[in-house]
Structure formats: C-alpha cells, structure tokens
Design a protein around this motif. Structure first.
Motif, PDB file in Angstrom:
ATOM      1  N   LEU A  34       0.847  -1.181   0.000  1.00  0.00           N
ATOM      2  CA  LEU A  34       0.000   0.000   0.000  1.00  0.00           C
ATOM      3  C   LEU A  34       0.885   1.234   0.000  1.00  0.00           C
ATOM      4  CD1 LEU A  34      -2.512  -1.222   2.663  1.00  0.00           C
ATOM      5  CD2 LEU A  34      -2.687  -1.303   0.204  1.00  0.00           C
ATOM      6  N   PRO A  35       0.309   2.324  -0.458  1.00  0.00           N
ATOM      7  CA  PRO A  35       1.103   3.558  -0.388  1.00  0.00           C
ATOM      8  C   PRO A  35       1.419   3.853   1.071  1.00  0.00           C
ATOM      9  CG  PRO A  35      -1.182   4.039  -0.901  1.00  0.00           C
ATOM     10  CD  PRO A  35      -1.018   2.562  -0.995  1.00  0.00           C
ATOM     11  N   PHE A 110      -3.852   8.742  -9.457  1.00  0.00           N
ATOM     12  CA  PHE A 110      -4.335   7.417  -9.823  1.00  0.00           C
ATOM     13  C   PHE A 110      -3.923   7.127 -11.247  1.00  0.00           C
ATOM     14  CE2 PHE A 110      -8.295   4.734 -10.932  1.00  0.00           C
ATOM     15  CZ  PHE A 110      -7.634   3.557 -10.586  1.00  0.00           C
ATOM     16  N   VAL A 112      -4.746   4.758 -14.108  1.00  0.00           N
ATOM     17  CA  VAL A 112      -5.868   3.881 -14.413  1.00  0.00           C
ATOM     18  C   VAL A 112      -5.376   2.518 -14.868  1.00  0.00           C
ATOM     19  CG1 VAL A 112      -7.874   3.574 -15.884  1.00  0.00           C
ATOM     20  CG2 VAL A 112      -7.317   5.835 -14.989  1.00  0.00           C
ATOM     21  N   THR A 114      -4.028   0.291 -12.960  1.00  0.00           N
ATOM     22  CA  THR A 114      -2.998  -0.228 -12.063  1.00  0.00           C
ATOM     23  C   THR A 114      -3.479  -0.017 -10.636  1.00  0.00           C
ATOM     24  OG1 THR A 114      -1.853   1.828 -11.676  1.00  0.00           O
ATOM     25  CG2 THR A 114      -1.299   0.653 -13.701  1.00  0.00           C
ATOM     26  N   ARG A 115      -2.639  -0.451  -9.696  1.00  0.00           N
ATOM     27  CA  ARG A 115      -3.018  -0.187  -8.315  1.00  0.00           C
ATOM     28  C   ARG A 115      -2.293   1.049  -7.780  1.00  0.00           C
ATOM     29  NH1 ARG A 115       1.391  -1.696  -5.615  1.00  0.00           N
ATOM     30  NH2 ARG A 115       2.695  -3.258  -6.646  1.00  0.00           N
ATOM     31  N   ASN A 117      -2.434   4.238  -6.683  1.00  0.00           N
ATOM     32  CA  ASN A 117      -3.530   5.098  -6.260  1.00  0.00           C
ATOM     33  C   ASN A 117      -3.133   5.692  -4.918  1.00  0.00           C
ATOM     34  OD1 ASN A 117      -5.878   6.293  -5.480  1.00  0.00           O
ATOM     35  ND2 ASN A 117      -7.195   4.584  -6.088  1.00  0.00           N
ATOM     36  N   MET A 118      -2.774   6.936  -4.920  1.00  0.00           N
ATOM     37  CA  MET A 118      -2.339   7.564  -3.675  1.00  0.00           C
ATOM     38  C   MET A 118      -3.124   8.839  -3.462  1.00  0.00           C
ATOM     39  SD  MET A 118       1.781   7.223  -3.769  1.00  0.00           S
ATOM     40  CE  MET A 118       2.111   8.031  -5.319  1.00  0.00           C
ATOM     41  N   MET A 119      -3.409   9.117  -2.218  1.00  0.00           N
ATOM     42  CA  MET A 119      -3.946  10.420  -1.916  1.00  0.00           C
ATOM     43  C   MET A 119      -2.765  11.320  -1.601  1.00  0.00           C
ATOM     44  SD  MET A 119      -6.938  11.321   0.702  1.00  0.00           S
ATOM     45  CE  MET A 119      -8.080  10.201  -0.052  1.00  0.00           C
ATOM     46  N   LEU A 139      -3.587   6.441 -18.373  1.00  0.00           N
ATOM     47  CA  LEU A 139      -4.155   7.704 -17.908  1.00  0.00           C
ATOM     48  C   LEU A 139      -3.761   7.927 -16.449  1.00  0.00           C
ATOM     49  CD1 LEU A 139      -6.094  10.047 -18.522  1.00  0.00           C
ATOM     50  CD2 LEU A 139      -7.950   8.601 -17.689  1.00  0.00           C
ATOM     51  N   ILE A 141      -4.703  10.349 -13.379  1.00  0.00           N
ATOM     52  CA  ILE A 141      -5.691  11.385 -13.058  1.00  0.00           C
ATOM     53  C   ILE A 141      -5.690  11.714 -11.584  1.00  0.00           C
ATOM     54  CG2 ILE A 141      -7.369  11.068 -14.904  1.00  0.00           C
ATOM     55  CD1 ILE A 141      -8.842   9.153 -13.076  1.00  0.00           C
ATOM     56  N   HIS A 143      -8.153  12.005  -8.719  1.00  0.00           N
ATOM     57  CA  HIS A 143      -9.537  11.601  -8.496  1.00  0.00           C
ATOM     58  C   HIS A 143     -10.058  12.100  -7.159  1.00  0.00           C
ATOM     59  CE1 HIS A 143      -7.810   8.967  -5.764  1.00  0.00           C
ATOM     60  NE2 HIS A 143      -7.442   8.047  -6.598  1.00  0.00           N
ATOM     61  N   GLU A 144      -9.304  12.968  -6.512  1.00  0.00           N
ATOM     62  CA  GLU A 144      -9.828  13.559  -5.281  1.00  0.00           C
ATOM     63  C   GLU A 144     -10.272  14.957  -5.628  1.00  0.00           C
ATOM     64  OE1 GLU A 144      -9.951  11.665  -2.281  1.00  0.00           O
ATOM     65  OE2 GLU A 144     -11.468  13.250  -2.185  1.00  0.00           O
ATOM     66  N   TYR A 145     -11.560  15.211  -5.453  1.00  0.00           N
ATOM     67  CA  TYR A 145     -12.116  16.486  -5.877  1.00  0.00           C
ATOM     68  C   TYR A 145     -11.304  17.643  -5.304  1.00  0.00           C
ATOM     69  CZ  TYR A 145     -15.207  20.402  -6.363  1.00  0.00           C
ATOM     70  OH  TYR A 145     -15.717  21.619  -6.676  1.00  0.00           O
TER      71      TYR A 145
END
Lengths: 160, 824
Positions: A34-35, A110, A112, A114-115, A117-119, A139, A141, A143-145
């Motif tokens: 995990l991140p 993120f 797309v 793949t895994r 995905n980090m905040m 891609l 992106i 994904h956190e508004y």
C-alpha cells in the motif's frame, strides 16, 4: 447445534481464512504494498508550502530519474489543477518508485488500470513502488475532488 | 392504569385533527412532529433528486457543458448532503422513528416531547441554512465530505462553505438531541412487560442507532468546529504550512462518517425485520441473533473508518487493522441477510408492494454489501478509491438498501399514519420502475469505475470510451425519476381520497396496529400489558399463533380483538403545546445567519432569543411538568427518572466530544512551527484553580444532600458555594488567557495555542453553562421553589457538574502536568 448450522459456520470461517491468506499472499509473494508516507515537509513560520517544496529534495527536481539499472524514481508534484510533470515516460518492465506530494490542497494520484492510487496530502510525502509490464499509454488522473477545474487535472504515463 | 375500557363515541379525533396552523407550529405530539419531518423530507428529496438528474444530464456525453463546472460541483455536493442529512435520516429517524417508537413500545409520547419538537425545527433550520447559498454566496461545492484543506478560506473563499459548516453543525445538534430522546424513550418508556427481548426489531435498531448517533456525531461536530475556527477566526487546524495536517479532518470525518452509514442502515434493517415477518406470516427468524448482530455491527462500525483512507498512506499496521475490522463487519450483516431469507422461507407470503420493496432491498443491498467487502481488502480498494465504483457501491447500499426500505416502510405504515391506503397498482408500477431505473443507473458505474472514471468529474474526454455506459445511466436516472413521480402521485392520491383505512390492514404483529388509523393524540387509551414478542399478534391469536403459520393455516379465524378504545379521554393528560421549540430554533438559525453574513447584531438577538426560549421551556416544565413522565406510564425504567437517563446519555456523547478535542491537542501540541509552546503554562496557578474546582464538586454533593433532606438553609449556602467556586475557576481561566495574550500567545499564534485555547475554552464554556444552570437553581431555592420534591433537578445539575470536573482532571493531567515531566 444443527448440522447445517455447523456447516454454515465452517464455511464462514473458511471464507475468512481464504481472505486473509489472499491478503498475505498478495503482500508477500506478489509484493503488493500500500502507499505509505515516507516523510513530512515542514515549513518555517511564514513560509509558503509551495515555495518550500521547490527547495526540498527530491521535489526540487521533478520527473523521472534512473537511480539504478532498471530502477527509476518518478517525482511528482500535484498542484491545482495539474501534475508536474504531466507526462511520465518509462521503459517496459522498469521498477519505478513514485514519490509525490501536493503543493496546495488534497489531490489524488491514480494511474488507471494499475493499483497506483495515492492520496496526496499537502505536507506529506507519499511513496509507492510499481512495475509496468505492458507497454502503452496509461491515464494518470487526480480523483480527489480539488476545486472547480478538478476534471481537467489529468496526465499520462507512457510505457515503451 | 386500572381504568376499565368503556365505549365512547366512535368519532374520537385523530392526532391529525384540530389545532389549525398554530396547533402545528406549537405541537409537541410525536406523531405531528413526525409528519412535519415527512413534509420537509419529501421536499428535500425532490430537490436532491432534481440535482441528481442534473448531474446525469451533464454526464450524458463527453465534453458536455449542460451545466457550468461550478454548478455541477455544487450539485453533487448538495445532492449528497441533502440526501443524507435532510432526506434519509429525517425519514428514518424523524418520520418513521418518531411516529413509531411510542406506538411500538406502548407509550403515549417520547421521553422529552419539547426537545423532540426542537429537534425538528432545528433540522428544518439546518436545511434552510444549507440552501441559503441559492440567495447569497453560492451553494456549498466541496463534496459532501468536504475534504480539508480545500474547504479553507484561502482555497474556497466566499460564503458557500460557511453555509455548509453552520448548516451541518445545526443539523448535528438536532440529530444528537433526537438520539438522546429516542434512547431515553426506548430504555425508559416501554409498556409493562415489554422486556428488551420482546421489543420489535425496529426498536432494537433505533436504540442502537441512537447510541451510535451519540458517540459518532461529536466527532463531526469537532471537525466542523475546527473548520469554523479556521474560516472565521484565522486558526490553522488544517493548514499544512503551519505544521498541521489536513488528514485530521479525514480521521474526524470518517470516525463520524462510517458509523453514519450504519446510522442510516440499522433503522432500515429494523424496518425490514418488521415488514418481512408481517407479510410472511411468520415470526422473525433468529430474533436474538438479529438483536445481537445489530449491536455487533454498531460496535464494529466505530473501528472501520480507516478503510476510507487506505490511499492516504496510514502505514501497514493501521491498514491491516482496518482491513480486518472491515471484513469482520460483514459477518453480522450476513447473519441478518440469512435470517431475513429464513423468515421468508416457508412463509405464507402476501405479495404487497411493501413486501416487493422489502424483497428488492434484500437483493440490491446484498450487491452493495458484496462490493463493500471488496473495499475491505486494501489492495483491491486501491483500484477503487474515489472511482465511480465507489459511487456504485454506496448507492447500492444507500438506495438499494436504505431507500428501498424506506419505500417499503411507506407502503407498510402509511395507512396507520394517514388513515388512507396507498394504491397497490400504482405501487407495483413504482416498484418495477424503481428496480429498472435503479439498476440501470448504478450498475454500469461498477464498470466505469474500473475503467478509470473518477467520481465528481465534471466531464470526460471523448477518447475515454465512457460515453455509452454514461448514457445508459442517464436513461436509468430518468426512469428512476419517473418512478418517483409515481410515488409522489400515489401519496397525493391517497391523501386526497376519502376511503378510510382499517386499523390493522396487514394483520400486523406489533402494537401500533392495535390503535385506530390514524391514532388519537394519546395513542393508547389504556397502556397495554405485554405478554411476549409480537405483542399484538398474541393479543389476536394467543400464544400458539405466534409460533408460526400453523394456527392460521388450520383455519383458526382471528378473534378480532377491538383496537384499544379510549378509557376516558378526560383522564389522559398530554403535555401542553409549546411555541418555544420553534422560537429556540429560530434563535439558533439567526445566530448562524449572523455569523455568516457578518452581522453581529443578529447573532446577539438570536442568542438572546435562544436563551429566553430555553428559560421559557423551563418555566413551562415547572408549571405543567411532562405528563409522560408519570411513573405509571414509564414502568420500564427500573425506578430511574427519564431525565437522569437522558443526562447520562448526554454525558456519554460529551465524552466523545472532549476525547476528540484532547486527541487533537496531543497530536498538535508539539508541531507548531513558531511561537511559544507548553512551557508557557502556569502550573502553580492552574493547580490552585484545579483544587477549587474539585472542592466545588464536594460542595455539590453537600448541596444535593441538603436538598434531599429538605434543609433549605444549607441547600442555598452549598449551592451558592458551588457557584462561587465555579466563578473563581472561571476567573482564574480568564486571568490565564489574558496573561498568555500579553506574553504573545493568542488564539492564532500557532498549533499549540489554537489547540490549547479551543480545548480549554470549550471546557470553560461548559463550566460557565454549569454556573448559569446552578444560578437558576439557586434563584429557585431562594424563592422556595426547590425543596425536597425537586431534589432531582439538583441531582441532574450535579451530574453535569461532576462530569465537567472529571474532564478537567483529565485536561489538567494531559495538558498541564505532562509538560512538567521532563521529556514528556
């Protein structure tokens, strides 16, 4: 206890054990991690985070760097509303360590399919290892508004 | 109640009749309050639904500009906020909960009827505040969970987020009051013979939900208070450059947010557990397991919030812990699903619309539950976090699980509530359109999410390949919209019709069906004696009938017991109506409004109005009392007064409030980037005021003892002593704060100072409120109104006072003394 009840409970227990084994297998054998946050960025009084960031290694040089044969690190800064750099080029099969943070608000990172995905939180450095095994254009992106033009915040990872 | 039932005129007025507009504005009848919740929730549901359809229109095709980006962002924020805080919770708790708790436990009203009315008006004020952005400043637009630090004034200037913060604070206060009220009611007001294990499952779920509300909402309140201080008073609770971390918001929000999911889901589970047995004509399968699994879900729900944050990098230990708790919570939920299926199994089914929706819920909720288990596994969750997959998941839970249940509850209880049946044929249309529309809208989201479509995205590129499924979803959303038109029309048609619904149209099992439809204001003429689970069923068919379908199948006709007839209406005294709950909420609304539009006179007027109406309620209470507190009507409390149970519930909630403040202080105290730190604290002075405060607790004990033995002189002296000591403590705090200020440590100086001032300041405010409360008691003692018979009033104030003192001991130890220890 009835026979069905026993069977049902054993099935539940088995499912739980399978879940936990799958988790263990994915983390140990498949090296899925995990991140994690590897550090914080501290400002002194009156300093602006985005200025401090430009002087803090490794964020003083964003982009991809080969740190060892076949091993790369990609340093990314997320800022409202773009990534720096906006395109990451990597060779196939390279092991890459993403090191990323945010210069202002909370962003997402993120890739797309793949895994990865980090905040990305301001003041916190996030890290994640990944190996791209298939060539192509991925891609990348947020994904956190993150405000009005959040939907425009995207880049790409090109794997050749 | 020994009164013998006697025949009275058949046209006993129902709770809906009489009173006029003023009657509704001043009502404290739980059923009328429930109907007001219904009206406001139906309005907001239409609004939230409109926002949802606008969102779907915008996503119809790539690079669409049907809405502006700003409007789109405001719409998805308000859609979430509205549906959760102004629709689902008001419907489940405010409407069905309020209406049915007294009816199902055999009481005449809730424990605190005035508080109940205040909860409604506060909820309405919150709804209005949240939408005042239409008029000024724009609608809130940071997402329903408003992640810091986007919500800081630096990044989102303007009033939009201000409305959101204040609106949610008021809504939270309303919900906590409701939770406190419900918990006390269910603990203390059950009819004689209704033990916990004989309660309808809906009551179990509401009791546990109320506990969850009390311990979950304070975390949100604290998060919002920090945000409010950041936005209005210049602190830096979520500002990274000041050393703070925005992740604090995520922890506080999800510590509230995940229990919140169950605050919405548990009442739904309860409702389903009522509907399914009725239409299967079988008792609920595995009643004890159903009750325990509710408790277990509630317990676990408090420890799973981290699964919303796997992507933030909490570290492997925290991630694994949250992954395991999140998987565990699937087990009690699974127990419930299987028990419902087992209840249906072999039953004599009646396929009414209510039952259709209940069965629909079982299926759709299971889908949502399964994708929930996927999220529990951290590596899988990473591919889903913040994608459209998550949107699919929680709509399957909240729409498929909760909204289907709410619809089922509408068709089930509407005859009881209004005295009119809902049209079954329209209902079936409503059901099938909902099923088709719902699945068409939300199922493709799973795929879009896996293909990378993020949630909250204004638009997408044509090269993404997301268009077809998005169009399918938009079509689905419109079908869902049409389904809701059928629903609203059905409600309208039923209310407009003149056909009277029978008292017990479904051959129900619980007590509410023993009353006329709609029930009279006092619910039960005679408080029923409960002899087992499914109390009304037993009254109708005897104990054998409750064992299963056998009695019914063998042709044993129902003995048609009479719905409870009024004994002698004149003997039943319901609490008098009151305008103060409405006025109180207006005052609170004015305070919020004044703060936002920066008009301090309005704040002051609002505060005065609020305080005066609390005093007014106090006088009403002293004059009339609350008849529902008559021990005869509250036989289940084990001799403990309802007010005491309410006080203890409140204290439990306050514990979480202070725990959140204290943990924030501990995290932040040494992270300041500049300015003075803990060494500034004056430990000798504070030790003295701590001693004074502890002594005041001793005086409080003496004051209570004096009151209980009727010693008027010492009662006054000791009460005066407590007040004096409290004032000395407050004086010490004022001195301390001013001296810090002169030494250069103000509220906004650094992280240490702001966490210190907010924590200690909120404690000080609690002391000040205690002093005010005791002063009122002292005034009552001086005029001879207190005395032995009202010792409980002193005891309640004492409970509060001791609690505030205990909190101070913790604060003194952690904040002050720990600094004196080298290396701490």
């Amino acid at each position: 206890m009835e026979r069905y009840e026993k069977a049902f409970l054993s099935a539940c227990a088995a499912v739980l054990v399978i879940f936990l084994c799958a988790l263990g297998y994915s983390s140990v054998a498949m090296n899925v991690h995990l991140p994690s946050h590897s550090g914080m960025i501290y400002c002194n009084a009156g300093q602006k985070l985005r200025k401090v960031l430009l002087k803090t290694p490794p964020f003083d040089h964003t982009g991809v760097k080969e740190i060892a044969p076949g091993k790369y690190q990609a340093v990314v800064i997320a800022k409202t509303w773009a990534f720096t750099p906006n395109e990451i080029d990597l060779p196939v099969g390279a092991e890459v360590k993403f090191i990323a943070t945010s210069a202002d608000v909370t962003h997402g990172f993120f890739i797309v399919g793949t895994r990865v995905n980090m905040m990305l939180l301001p003041g916190q450095i996030s890290e994640l290892d990944y190996r791209f095994t298939k060539p192509g254009e991925y891609l990348m992106i947020c994904h956190e508004y993150c405000g009005e033009l959040h939907h425009t915040m995207a880049g790409k990872v090109v794997v050749k | 109640m020994a009164a013998q039932p006697k025949t009275l005129p058949a046209d006993q007025p129902s709770y809906l009749e009489g009173g006029g507009i003023l009657g509704w504005l001043t009502t404290i009848d739980h059923k009328r309050v429930a109907v007001m919740y219904l009206v406001s929730a139906l309005f907001f549901m239409a609004l939230g639904g409109f926002e949802a359809m606008a969102i779907r229109v915008q996503l119809w095709r790539p690079d669409n500009h049907a809405l502006s980006a700003a409007t789109y962002n405001a719409f998805f924020t308000m859609h979430g906020t509205t549906m959760i805080f102004l629709v689902v919770m008001p419907l489940l708790l405010g409407f069905f909960g309020n209406f049915l708790i007294p009816l199902q436990i055999g009481a005449r009203d809730v424990a605190f009827p005035r508080l109940n009315a205040a909860s409604f008006w506060l909820a309405l004020v919150a709804g209005i505040l949240l939408h005042l952005g239409w008029i000024r400043g724009g609608l809130p637009d940071a997402g329903w969970f408003g992640y810091a630090n986007l919500t800081e004034r630096y990044f989102t200037p303007g009033l939009a987020i201000d409305w959101w913060v204040i609106g949610l604070l008021v809504s939270g206060a309303s919900t906590v009051l409701t939770g406190l009220n419900f918990l006390t009611t269910i603990i203390a007001m059950r009819a004689p013979g209704m033990t916990y294990m004989r309660m309808p499952m809906f009551m179990w779920s509401l009791m546990v939900t109320s506990i969850l509300i009390l311990i979950a909402f304070p975390a949100l309140t604290i998060g919002l208070i920090f945000l409010l201080f950041d936005r209005f008073f210049g602190t830096h609770f979520y500002v990274a450059s000041a050393g703070a971390t925005p992740i604090l918001w995520q922890h506080l929000f999800w510590l509230f947010g995940h229990p919140e999911v169950y605050i919405m889901a548990l009442p739904a589970f309860g409702i389903i557990s009522e509907v399914i047995p009725t239409f299967s004509r079988k008792p609920l399968f595995g009643y004890p397991m159903m009750a325990y699994s509710i408790c277990l879900i509630a317990f676990l729900s408090y420890g799973v919030w981290g699964h919303h944050m796997f992507a933030t990098g909490m570290g492997p230990v925290a991630d694994s812990a949250f992954a395991i708790t999140s998987m565990l919570i699937a087990i009690p939920t699974g127990v419930k699903i299987f028990s419902w299926i087992a209840t249906v199994w072999g039953g004599s089914l009646r396929m009414t619309t209510a039952f259709y929706f209940a069965l629909g819920m079982l299926i759709e909720f299971t889908v949502g539950g399964l994708s929930g288990i996927m999220h529990a596994s951290a590596p899988i969750d990473l591919q889903q976090t913040d994608s459209y997959f998550v949107v699919a998941h929680f709509h399957y839970v909240l729409f498929g699980g909760v909204m289907f249940t709410i619809m089922s509850a509408f068709y089930y209880w509407w005859p009881k509530i209004t005295g009119r049946m809902l049209d079954e044929r329209l209902g079936k249309w409503h059901f099938w359109l909902t099923v088709v529309g719902f699945n068409l809208t939300f199922f493709p989201m799973h795929f879009l999410g896996m293909w990378g479509m993020p949630r909250r995205t204004y638009t997408y590129g044509a090269d993404m390949g997301w268009m077809r499924l998005n169009q399918l979803e938009t079509i689905g959303a419109f079908i869902l919209g049409i389904a809701f038109l059928f629903f609203y029309f059905n409600l309208f048609k039923s209310v407009a019709s003149r056909e009277q619904a029978p008292a017990d149209p479904w051959d129900g099992r619980s007590l509410e069906w023993s009353t006329p439809s709609p029930p009279p204001a006092y619910n039960f003429a005679t408080i029923p004696q409960i002899r087992g689970r499914d109390a009304w069923w037993i009254l109708k068919y005897g104990h054998a009938g409750s064992r299963g379908v056998a009695a019914y199948m063998s042709g044993q006709a129902p003995s048609q017991p009479q719905p409870s007839q009024p004994a002698s209406v004149e003997d039943i005294h319901m609490p008098a109506p009151s305008i103060f709950p409405l006025v109180l909420s207006l005052g609170v609304g004015m305070m919020g409004l004044g703060l936002i539009i920066d008009w301090y006179r309005i704040i002051l007027i609002g505060a005065a109005v609020a305080v005066l109406s609390i005093v007014g309620m106090g006088f009403e209470y002293a004059d009339f009392g609350e008849e529902s507190h008559d021990p005869e009507h509250a036989p289940s409390s084990g001799g403990v007064d309802v007010r005491k149970i309410g006080m203890w519930s409140f204290i439990g909630s306050e514990c979480v409030f202070f725990a959140s403040l204290i943990s924030t202080f501990i995290v932040y105290k040494s992270r300041s980037v500049s300015g003075p730190g803990p060494q500034i604290l004056n430990i000798p002075l504070t030790s003295f005021s701590t001693f004074i405060l502890l002594m005041s607790s001793l005086l409080m004990v003496l004051a209570l003892a004096a009151t209980q033995r009727g010693d008027k002189r010492w009662e006054r002296i000791w009460l005066g002593g407590v007040i004096a000591f409290g004032l000395i403590f407050l004086g010490g705090q004022v001195y301390e704060f001013t001296s810090f200020y002169h030494e250069g440590m103000g509220l906004t100086t650094n992280l240490f100072s702001q966490s210190f001032f907010v924590l200690v300041g909120f404690h000080g405010a609690h002391v000040a409120i205690g002093v005010l409360w005791l002063s009122v008691l002292l005034a009552a003692a001086m005029t001879g109104k207190l005395g032995q018979s009202r010792a409980l009033s002193v005891e309640l104030a004492g409970l509060y006072w001791h609690f505030v003192d205990v909190v101070w001991i913790i604060i003194f130890t952690l904040v002050y003394l720990m600094q004196a220890v080298p290396g701490a």
